[in-house]
Scaffold this motif. Structure first.
Motif, PDB file in Angstrom:
ATOM      1  N   TYR A   8       1.274  -1.406  -0.288  1.00 25.34           N
ATOM      2  CA  TYR A   8       0.024  -0.079  -0.068  1.00 25.34           C
ATOM      3  C   TYR A   8       1.047   1.445  -0.030  1.00 25.34           C
ATOM      4  O   TYR A   8       2.208   1.501   0.397  1.00 25.34           O
ATOM      5  CB  TYR A   8      -0.969  -0.303   0.814  1.00 25.34           C
ATOM      6  CG  TYR A   8      -0.049   0.074   2.508  1.00 25.34           C
ATOM      7  CD1 TYR A   8      -0.303   1.377   2.800  1.00 25.34           C
ATOM      8  CD2 TYR A   8       0.266  -0.666   3.161  1.00 25.34           C
ATOM      9  CE1 TYR A   8       0.372   1.462   4.426  1.00 25.34           C
ATOM     10  CE2 TYR A   8       0.769  -0.723   4.745  1.00 25.34           C
ATOM     11  CZ  TYR A   8       1.103   0.702   4.733  1.00 25.34           C
ATOM     12  OH  TYR A   8       1.821   0.703   6.132  1.00 25.34           O
ATOM     13  N   ASP A   9       0.256   2.208  -0.522  1.00 25.20           N
ATOM     14  CA  ASP A   9       0.727   3.908  -0.387  1.00 25.20           C
ATOM     15  C   ASP A   9       0.968   4.308   0.870  1.00 25.20           C
ATOM     16  O   ASP A   9      -0.146   4.884   1.127  1.00 25.20           O
ATOM     17  CB  ASP A   9       0.661   5.099  -1.983  1.00 25.20           C
ATOM     18  CG  ASP A   9       1.421   5.201  -2.080  1.00 25.20           C
ATOM     19  OD1 ASP A   9       3.522   5.445  -2.039  1.00 25.20           O
ATOM     20  OD2 ASP A   9       0.854   6.892  -2.686  1.00 25.20           O
ATOM     21  N   LEU A  10       2.275   4.844   1.146  1.00 26.84           N
ATOM     22  CA  LEU A  10       2.432   5.053   2.609  1.00 26.84           C
ATOM     23  C   LEU A  10       2.929   6.789   2.868  1.00 26.84           C
ATOM     24  O   LEU A  10       4.113   6.151   1.913  1.00 26.84           O
ATOM     25  CB  LEU A  10       2.774   4.264   3.518  1.00 26.84           C
ATOM     26  CG  LEU A  10       3.131   5.102   4.923  1.00 26.84           C
ATOM     27  CD1 LEU A  10       1.615   5.264   5.571  1.00 26.84           C
ATOM     28  CD2 LEU A  10       3.612   4.726   6.153  1.00 26.84           C
ATOM     29  N   PRO A  11       2.612   7.246   2.700  1.00 26.16           N
ATOM     30  CA  PRO A  11       2.987   8.735   2.661  1.00 26.16           C
ATOM     31  C   PRO A  11       4.276   8.707   3.889  1.00 26.16           C
ATOM     32  O   PRO A  11       4.227   8.766   4.651  1.00 26.16           O
ATOM     33  CB  PRO A  11       2.158   9.718   3.100  1.00 26.16           C
ATOM     34  CG  PRO A  11       0.757  10.174   2.778  1.00 26.16           C
ATOM     35  CD  PRO A  11       1.208   7.877   2.406  1.00 26.16           C
ATOM     36  N   GLN A  12       5.758   9.366   3.899  1.00 24.23           N
ATOM     37  CA  GLN A  12       6.926   8.856   4.684  1.00 24.23           C
ATOM     38  C   GLN A  12       6.401  10.245   6.193  1.00 24.23           C
ATOM     39  O   GLN A  12       6.776   9.364   6.650  1.00 24.23           O
ATOM     40  CB  GLN A  12       7.792  10.239   4.067  1.00 24.23           C
ATOM     41  CG  GLN A  12       8.587   9.149   3.357  1.00 24.23           C
ATOM     42  CD  GLN A  12       9.423   7.687   3.775  1.00 24.23           C
ATOM     43  OE1 GLN A  12       8.743   6.589   4.057  1.00 24.23           O
ATOM     44  NE2 GLN A  12      10.196   8.187   4.216  1.00 24.23           N
ATOM     45  N   GLU A  13       4.969  11.010   5.606  1.00 26.52           N
ATOM     46  CA  GLU A  13       4.975  12.103   6.885  1.00 26.52           C
ATOM     47  C   GLU A  13       3.949  11.669   8.125  1.00 26.52           C
ATOM     48  O   GLU A  13       4.380  11.405   8.590  1.00 26.52           O
ATOM     49  CB  GLU A  13       4.825  13.235   6.624  1.00 26.52           C
ATOM     50  CG  GLU A  13       3.251  13.411   5.389  1.00 26.52           C
ATOM     51  CD  GLU A  13       3.108  13.234   4.386  1.00 26.52           C
ATOM     52  OE1 GLU A  13       2.041  13.440   3.107  1.00 26.52           O
ATOM     53  OE2 GLU A  13       4.634  12.559   4.201  1.00 26.52           O
ATOM     54  N   LEU A  14       3.187   9.845   7.683  1.00 26.52           N
ATOM     55  CA  LEU A  14       2.817   9.703   8.775  1.00 26.52           C
ATOM     56  C   LEU A  14       3.466   8.647   9.192  1.00 26.52           C
ATOM     57  O   LEU A  14       2.573   8.086  10.365  1.00 26.52           O
ATOM     58  CB  LEU A  14       1.506   9.073   7.596  1.00 26.52           C
ATOM     59  CG  LEU A  14       0.488   9.511   7.225  1.00 26.52           C
ATOM     60  CD1 LEU A  14      -0.353   8.990   5.934  1.00 26.52           C
ATOM     61  CD2 LEU A  14       0.045  10.888   7.592  1.00 26.52           C
ATOM     62  N   ILE A  15       4.641   8.377   9.545  1.00 23.31           N
ATOM     63  CA  ILE A  15       5.209   7.521  10.130  1.00 23.31           C
ATOM     64  C   ILE A  15       6.320   8.360  11.225  1.00 23.31           C
ATOM     65  O   ILE A  15       6.631   9.036  10.759  1.00 23.31           O
ATOM     66  CB  ILE A  15       6.757   7.212   8.904  1.00 23.31           C
ATOM     67  CG1 ILE A  15       6.737   6.811   7.974  1.00 23.31           C
ATOM     68  CG2 ILE A  15       7.584   6.207  10.616  1.00 23.31           C
ATOM     69  CD1 ILE A  15       8.412   6.244   7.157  1.00 23.31           C
ATOM     70  N   ALA A  16       5.026   7.433  12.474  1.00 23.23           N
ATOM     71  CA  ALA A  16       5.394   8.109  13.435  1.00 23.23           C
ATOM     72  C   ALA A  16       6.474   8.678  13.938  1.00 23.23           C
ATOM     73  O   ALA A  16       7.539   7.302  13.767  1.00 23.23           O
ATOM     74  CB  ALA A  16       4.469   7.218  14.834  1.00 23.23           C
ATOM     75  N   GLN A  17       7.024   9.398  14.423  1.00 26.56           N
ATOM     76  CA  GLN A  17       8.739   9.381  14.936  1.00 26.56           C
ATOM     77  C   GLN A  17       8.874   9.744  16.944  1.00 26.56           C
ATOM     78  O   GLN A  17      10.141   9.268  16.805  1.00 26.56           O
ATOM     79  CB  GLN A  17       9.073  11.850  13.844  1.00 26.56           C
ATOM     80  CG  GLN A  17       9.844  11.182  12.785  1.00 26.56           C
ATOM     81  CD  GLN A  17       9.865   9.671  12.439  1.00 26.56           C
ATOM     82  OE1 GLN A  17      11.372   9.765  12.560  1.00 26.56           O
ATOM     83  NE2 GLN A  17       9.533   9.135  11.604  1.00 26.56           N
ATOM     84  N   THR A  18       7.852  10.094  17.015  1.00 35.39           N
ATOM     85  CA  THR A  18       7.528  10.538  18.770  1.00 35.39           C
ATOM     86  C   THR A  18       6.185   9.818  19.339  1.00 35.39           C
ATOM     87  O   THR A  18       5.336   9.202  18.374  1.00 35.39           O
ATOM     88  CB  THR A  18       7.792  11.714  18.979  1.00 35.39           C
ATOM     89  OG1 THR A  18       6.550  12.762  17.899  1.00 35.39           O
ATOM     90  CG2 THR A  18       9.100  12.495  18.576  1.00 35.39           C
ATOM     91  N   PRO A  19       5.997   9.477  20.477  1.00 39.39           N
ATOM     92  CA  PRO A  19       5.245   9.042  21.181  1.00 39.39           C
ATOM     93  C   PRO A  19       4.249  10.064  21.482  1.00 39.39           C
ATOM     94  O   PRO A  19       4.478  11.390  21.322  1.00 39.39           O
ATOM     95  CB  PRO A  19       5.300   7.771  22.392  1.00 39.39           C
ATOM     96  CG  PRO A  19       7.167   8.717  22.652  1.00 39.39           C
ATOM     97  CD  PRO A  19       7.552   8.485  21.454  1.00 39.39           C
TER      98      PRO A  19
END
Length: 344
Positions: A8-19
């Motif tokens: 599936y196509d996932l925009p990079q900005e949706l990868i969580a960097q912090t909790p």
């Protein structure tokens, strides 16, 4: 069935960097296993989808601060070590960067002399075997000098290392967190128990292989990495009792799910069991223990999205993921959660 079937196509900005703070403020997508229907909530509402008589099975593994930095005794060169597996006799299999500085016989100092390590072997895959020498308790020393081995897609520094541990972690040994459990707080667990949902604990020590991509074109050609698990008698009895009384067994995380199903396959029933498992769950698998799953959103084409698809159906899972992208959910280890179960 091909690996690309789970893309599936996932925009990079949706990868969580912090909790998210607090832990249970993360979002929660609920996917009905029967209908494919999706609804949107927050994790602190998870109790609405649990029933008296259900049980939650949680993985109590604790993450090692497994990334350590050594100074080579003869040259002063710096080398990064990532502890992968305890081989016994104070010897660990490790990943070294740069590996050319960690040849057999090389000696390193860690934490300005807290302990030392010697490379005593080099494996075919390039991993090293390192024997450590120290005074005291090795895990306590690691707590002083080690860093959390965050997944490669997390670029931000983690300010509080406990945020990469579940609140119920106790058995040290994982190279990565069982991240579905990161959403629970002690108060939330207490409230869930108060509504008649029992909790039980298993242990599966997560290996770094969980982040390795599936390179085979056909998923049946993929070989899973092995991980060590243990199901105590108390958890086995809880699963048996829940099943007998018509409740649902809900795994918190793919690691708990793999433990439950590994025991079912190995023992033919639920009883105290431990060992190594390389179970690979993908569509077509018949679940013997797990009725529902609390999990995070997983990487495209990963074995984890294949497992989730085995439980809820590939088309339904991919449709839910596409909706999660549209709704700007946060993905992966520090991301939001999904509950999959029969809702009626």
């Amino acid at each position: 069935m091909k690996t690309h079937d789970f893309y599936y196509d996932l925009p990079q900005e949706l990868i969580a960097q912090t909790p998210v703070e607090p832990r249970d403020a993360s979002r929660l997508m609920v996917l009905d296993r029967n209908t494919g229907g999706v609804s949107h909530h927050h994790f602190y509402e998870i109790g609405q989808f649990l029933r008296p008589g259900d049980c939650l099975i949680l993985n109590d593994s604790r993450v090692l601060p497994a990334r350590i930095y050594g100074v080579k005794e003869d040259t002063g060169a710096h080398v990064e070590f990532l502890l992968l597996e305890n081989k016994g006799d104070d010897t660990w299999e490790v990943l070294c960067k740069p590996g050319k500085r960690a040849r057999e016989g090389s000696r390193f100092v860690f934490g300005q002399g807290l302990f030392t390590g010697e490379v005593v072997g080099v494996k075919e895959d390039g991993n090293r075997l390192v024997r450590f020498a120290y005074e005291g308790i090795f895990f306590s020393l690691l707590d002083q000098v080690g860093q959390m081995p965050l997944p490669p897609y997390i670029k931000e520094k983690l300010e509080n290392q406990e945020r990469y541990q579940t609140v119920y972690s106790r058995e040290t040994g994982s190279a990565a967190a069982p991240t579905a459990g990161l959403h629970f707080t002690p108060a939330l667990l207490e409230g869930i128990r108060a509504q008649g949902v029992e909790t039980g604990f298993v242990t599966l020590h997560v290996g770094l292989g969980t982040f390795r991509p599936v390179s085979a074109e056909r998923i049946t050609d993929h070989h899973m990495h092995a991980e060590h698990y243990f199901m105590p008698q108390a958890a086995a009895e809880l699963i048996n009792r829940t099943k007998a009384q018509g409740g649902r067994v809900i795994a918190v995380g793919t690691t708990s799910c793999r433990t439950i199903e590994s025991v079912a396959q190995r023992e033919g029933c639920f009883r105290e069991s431990g060992g190594w498992t390389d179970i690979f769950i993908y569509p077509g698998y018949s679940f013997q223990g797990v009725d529902g799953l609390i999990t995070n959103f997983h990487l495209p084409e990963s074995t984890l999205i294949m497992l989730v698809s085995a439980l809820a159906g590939r088309d339904r899972v991919l449709a839910a993921y596409q909706e999660a992208v549209r709704e700007r959910y946060r993905f992966f280890s520090f991301g939001d959660a999904m509950f999959i179960g029969n809702l009626k």
